[in-house]
Design an enzyme around this catalytic site. Structure first.
Site, PDB file in Angstrom:
ATOM      1  N   PRO A  50       6.233   1.493  -8.922  1.00 46.51           N
ATOM      2  CG  PRO A  50       7.819   2.995  -9.748  1.00 46.51           C
ATOM      3  CD  PRO A  50       6.278   2.624  -9.862  1.00 46.51           C
ATOM      4  CG  ASP A  51      10.296  -1.603  -4.788  1.00 47.75           C
ATOM      5  OD1 ASP A  51      11.024  -1.296  -5.442  1.00 47.75           O
ATOM      6  OD2 ASP A  51      10.540  -2.701  -4.252  1.00 47.75           O
ATOM      7  CG  PHE A  52      10.503   4.161  -2.252  1.00 49.22           C
ATOM      8  CD1 PHE A  52      10.131   5.278  -2.410  1.00 49.22           C
ATOM      9  CD2 PHE A  52       9.300   3.162  -1.604  1.00 49.22           C
ATOM     10  CE1 PHE A  52       9.065   5.906  -2.175  1.00 49.22           C
ATOM     11  CE2 PHE A  52       8.149   4.045  -1.360  1.00 49.22           C
ATOM     12  CZ  PHE A  52       7.926   5.370  -1.885  1.00 49.22           C
ATOM     13  NE  ARG A  53      15.176   2.500   1.341  1.00 47.63           N
ATOM     14  CZ  ARG A  53      14.118   3.274   1.802  1.00 47.63           C
ATOM     15  NH1 ARG A  53      12.945   2.572   1.494  1.00 47.63           N
ATOM     16  NH2 ARG A  53      14.172   4.461   2.293  1.00 47.63           N
ATOM     17  CG  ASN A 125       2.430   1.349   0.154  1.00 43.19           C
ATOM     18  OD1 ASN A 125       3.596   1.547   0.575  1.00 43.19           O
ATOM     19  ND2 ASN A 125       2.110   0.245  -0.038  1.00 43.19           N
TER      20      ASN A 125
HETATM   21  P1  OAD Z   1      11.215  -0.354  -0.167  1.00 46.15           P
HETATM   22  O1  OAD Z   1      11.400  -0.143  -1.634  1.00 46.15           O
HETATM   23  O2  OAD Z   1      12.352   0.201   0.795  1.00 46.15           O
HETATM   24  O3  OAD Z   1      11.103  -1.852  -0.041  1.00 46.15           O
HETATM   25  C1  OAD Z   1       9.890  -2.649  -0.785  1.00 46.15           C
HETATM   26  C2  OAD Z   1      10.158  -3.931  -0.486  1.00 46.15           C
HETATM   27  O4  OAD Z   1       9.305  -4.744  -1.058  1.00 46.15           O
HETATM   28  C3  OAD Z   1      11.677  -4.643  -1.083  1.00 46.15           C
HETATM   29  O5  OAD Z   1      12.326  -5.291   0.071  1.00 46.15           O
HETATM   30  C4  OAD Z   1      11.089  -5.667  -2.118  1.00 46.15           C
HETATM   31  O6  OAD Z   1      12.040  -6.645  -2.250  1.00 46.15           O
HETATM   32  C5  OAD Z   1       9.736  -5.932  -1.692  1.00 46.15           C
HETATM   33  N1  OAD Z   1       8.887  -6.396  -3.028  1.00 46.15           N
HETATM   34  C6  OAD Z   1       8.766  -5.728  -4.120  1.00 46.15           C
HETATM   35  N2  OAD Z   1       8.000  -6.354  -4.794  1.00 46.15           N
HETATM   36  C7  OAD Z   1       7.390  -7.406  -3.990  1.00 46.15           C
HETATM   37  C8  OAD Z   1       6.442  -8.438  -4.060  1.00 46.15           C
HETATM   38  N3  OAD Z   1       5.749  -8.307  -5.378  1.00 46.15           N
HETATM   39  N4  OAD Z   1       6.054  -9.228  -3.019  1.00 46.15           N
HETATM   40  C9  OAD Z   1       6.692  -9.101  -2.026  1.00 46.15           C
HETATM   41  N5  OAD Z   1       7.797  -8.093  -1.863  1.00 46.15           N
HETATM   42  C10 OAD Z   1       8.135  -7.239  -2.787  1.00 46.15           C
HETATM   43  O7  OAD Z   1       9.444   0.359   0.028  1.00 46.15           O
HETATM   44  P2  OAD Z   1       9.215   0.670   1.732  1.00 46.15           P
HETATM   45  O8  OAD Z   1       9.907  -0.489   2.557  1.00 46.15           O
HETATM   46  O9  OAD Z   1       7.852   0.683   1.451  1.00 46.15           O
HETATM   47  O10 OAD Z   1       9.211   6.948   2.746  1.00 46.15           O
HETATM   48  O11 OAD Z   1       9.758   2.074   1.834  1.00 46.15           O
HETATM   49  C11 OAD Z   1       9.589   2.920   3.227  1.00 46.15           C
HETATM   50  C12 OAD Z   1       9.576   4.044   2.991  1.00 46.15           C
HETATM   51  O12 OAD Z   1      10.817   4.611   2.036  1.00 46.15           O
HETATM   52  C13 OAD Z   1       8.510   4.875   1.792  1.00 46.15           C
HETATM   53  O13 OAD Z   1       7.275   4.904   2.660  1.00 46.15           O
HETATM   54  C14 OAD Z   1       9.169   5.868   1.623  1.00 46.15           C
HETATM   55  C15 OAD Z   1      10.725   5.647   1.133  1.00 46.15           C
HETATM   56  O14 OAD Z   1      11.451   6.397   1.523  1.00 46.15           O
HETATM   57  C16 OAD Z   1       8.990   8.232   2.537  1.00 46.15           C
HETATM   58  O15 OAD Z   1       8.907   8.851   1.620  1.00 46.15           O
HETATM   59  C17 OAD Z   1       8.992   8.921   3.977  1.00 46.15           C
END
Ligand code: OAD
Length: 303
Positions: A50-53, A125
């Protein structure tokens, strides 16, 4: 300084259209020699991480769960980890304890390298899927570290890989094996309150070379990573690929930015199709080739 490089970095042709067709045409023109990638958790979602936000992402899940945390973000905050590492390991076990394999987007990045177009892939990542997809270590900047190595937070001794993999699978907090220490061991992922790896800072000056920046699967919510987007020359096209519109407010939007709202795997496939020739065929072949690159922490430990 970055801005200074930006202004003195030569001419670049304008995209014929501000869409994927325009980007494909530009890459195919032979004038786009240095592609930089900025990747985030969205590119690993199809791998089951899963992603974060996003809704249903890690932070929302934590908010609704019984994991004891003052705020979801504390899971990745060093000061909190030093007090209570249990929630971190419980989440690590849920996130990475399963089976996962690179996605089509990871293979697309590898394809860019194979075609000698990739200059650098910057990723937030820690799952190492870029490397598993075949991207060379020297083309990769893991800005937030990786789960590949680990140290004691008290005496800084290195912990053996096997013990860490066991911790990720079991969710148990690993303790330092050095006699008399017993400090908490932490994987070398960058937590809030920690410095980014020197490789991150050392590579920033080279962004003036960028002919194209592809920002994919990141909310661009976390500096200093998000600010990298501002380090490419002002005349370098930037393409943002995300399932939802991402604001470039933090780094300043530019007239020439291309925004593609959609799934990253579908988008890179479309781009490969637009590139013509054997691009799509090769993309599929590279991705097929990752079938045996499935990573299971469980294969590396005896519980
Ligand atoms: P986020 O969860 O903040 O953002 C992920 C983004 O990917 C979101 O805007 C989604 O809309 C998009 N997304 C999800 N699935 C997708 C797909 N199949 N195709 C295209 N886009 C998609 O994750 P990051 O930006 O990686 O840091 O988060 C940055 C940092 O915040 C992480 O490295 C972590 C976290 O806190 C630390 O822990 C230091």
């Amino acid at each position: 300084m970055g801005q200074l490089f930006s202004w003195f970095s030569g001419t670049r042709p304008e995209l014929q259209s501000k869409d994927l067709e325009g980007v494909a045409q530009y890459i195919a023109s032979g004038k786009c020699k240095n592609i930089f990638i900025m990747a985030g958790a969205g590119i690993s979602r199809a791998a089951g991480i899963p992603d974060f936000r996003s809704p249903g992402g890690l932070y929302e899940t934590l908010r609704k769960s019984d994991v004891e945390l003052p705020r979801p973000l504390d899971i990745f905050t060093l000061s909190y980890f030093k007090k209570n590492p249990k929630p971190f390991y419980r989440v690590m076990s849920e996130l990475y304890g399963g089976t996962y394999r690179p996605t089509l987007t990871h293979s697309f990045i590898r394809l860019l390298e194979e075609r000698r177009l990739l200059n650098t892939c910057w990723t937030q990542n820690v799952d190492d899927l870029e490397r598993l997809a075949g991207v060379s270590s020297w083309r990769l900047v893991q800005a937030h570290g990786s789960l590949d190595s680990q140290h004691c937070t008290t005496c800084h001794a290195k912990l053996d890989d096997r013990a860490m993999k066991q911790a990720v699978v079991s969710g148990e907090v690993p303790l330092c094996a050095k006699p008399g220490c017993k400090g908490f061991v932490k994987p070398d992922v960058v937590m809030f309150g920690e410095a980014l790896p020197s490789k991150f800072w050392l590579n920033i000056p080279f962004m003036w070379r960028a002919d194209l920046l592809i920002i994919v699967g990141t909310s661009l919510a976390v500096p200093p990573f998000s600010q990298l987007a501002d380090r490419v020359p002002v005349n370098c096209p930037r393409v943002v690929i995300n399932t939802e519109p991402v604001s470039l407010w933090a780094v300043g939007a530019r007239e020439s930015d291309v925004k593609v709202v959609g799934d990253c795997d579908e988008t890179v496939r479309r781009l490969a199709q637009l590139m013509g020739g054997d691009w799509e065929e090769r993309l599929d072949a590279l991705w097929q080739g990752t079938e045996d690159k499935v990573f299971r922490y469980k294969d590396h430990v005896t519980l």
